[in-house]
Design a protein around this motif. Structure first.
Motif, PDB file in Angstrom:
ATOM      1  N   GLU A  45       0.821  -1.216   0.000  1.00  0.00           N
ATOM      2  CA  GLU A  45       0.000   0.000   0.000  1.00  0.00           C
ATOM      3  C   GLU A  45       0.853   1.262   0.000  1.00  0.00           C
ATOM      4  O   GLU A  45       0.492   2.261  -0.629  1.00  0.00           O
ATOM      5  CB  GLU A  45      -0.953  -0.024   1.195  1.00  0.00           C
ATOM      6  N   LEU A  49       0.817   4.318  -2.781  1.00  0.00           N
ATOM      7  CA  LEU A  49       0.726   5.744  -2.470  1.00  0.00           C
ATOM      8  C   LEU A  49       1.885   6.539  -3.059  1.00  0.00           C
ATOM      9  O   LEU A  49       1.691   7.616  -3.618  1.00  0.00           O
ATOM     10  CB  LEU A  49       0.666   5.949  -0.951  1.00  0.00           C
ATOM     11  N   SER A  54      -4.306   5.700  -5.545  1.00  0.00           N
ATOM     12  CA  SER A  54      -5.058   5.860  -4.303  1.00  0.00           C
ATOM     13  C   SER A  54      -5.420   4.480  -3.756  1.00  0.00           C
ATOM     14  O   SER A  54      -5.455   3.499  -4.500  1.00  0.00           O
ATOM     15  CB  SER A  54      -6.324   6.685  -4.541  1.00  0.00           C
ATOM     16  N   ASP A  56      -7.926   1.703  -2.078  1.00  0.00           N
ATOM     17  CA  ASP A  56      -9.351   1.369  -2.113  1.00  0.00           C
ATOM     18  C   ASP A  56      -9.998   1.608  -0.753  1.00  0.00           C
ATOM     19  O   ASP A  56     -11.131   2.065  -0.674  1.00  0.00           O
ATOM     20  CB  ASP A  56      -9.556  -0.094  -2.522  1.00  0.00           C
ATOM     21  N   PRO A  58      -8.707   3.361   2.701  1.00  0.00           N
ATOM     22  CA  PRO A  58      -7.709   4.007   3.552  1.00  0.00           C
ATOM     23  C   PRO A  58      -7.875   3.670   5.031  1.00  0.00           C
ATOM     24  O   PRO A  58      -6.908   3.709   5.789  1.00  0.00           O
ATOM     25  CB  PRO A  58      -7.898   5.504   3.308  1.00  0.00           C
TER      26      PRO A  58
END
Length: 103
Positions: A45, A49, A54, A56, A58
């Motif tokens: 992840e 970033l 982005s 899916d 956060p």
């Protein structure tokens, strides 16, 4: 048409990197180690970033960071804390079969 215009995600991993070597050792020692799974997902992840994509979800990312912070600070997990369900691990796929030939 939008599917053709969206960027594809490819993550290249250096197997000689110290982080990757340690993650591999820990995963081989205990395949069900939740902290290893969290670290691998955080690595992925974070790569998303930093590459401009982005996330899916956060909230899942934030929950993982909080768990890793608690682990690093030796704070015990609350039994009442909401655990975010880890996504299932994907089976190994032959990368050549997924590649498309470009003219």
């Amino acid at each position: 048409m939008g599917a053709y215009m969206s960027s594809k995600k490819t993550m290249e991993i250096n197997p000689d990197n110290g982080i990757m070597e340690e993650l591999r050792k820990r995963a081989e020692a205990n395949k069900n180690d939740k902290s290893v799974k969290d670290l691998v997902m955080l690595l992925y992840e974070t790569a998303l970033l930093t590459s401009g994509f982005s996330l899916d979800d956060p909230n899942t990312f934030a929950a993982r960071i909080h768990r890793m912070l608690k682990l690093g600070l030796s704070i015990e997990e609350d039994d009442t804390a909401d655990d975010v369900e880890m996504p299932p691990l994907e089976e190994e796929v032959n990368e050549e079969s997924k590649m498309e030939e470009v003219d």
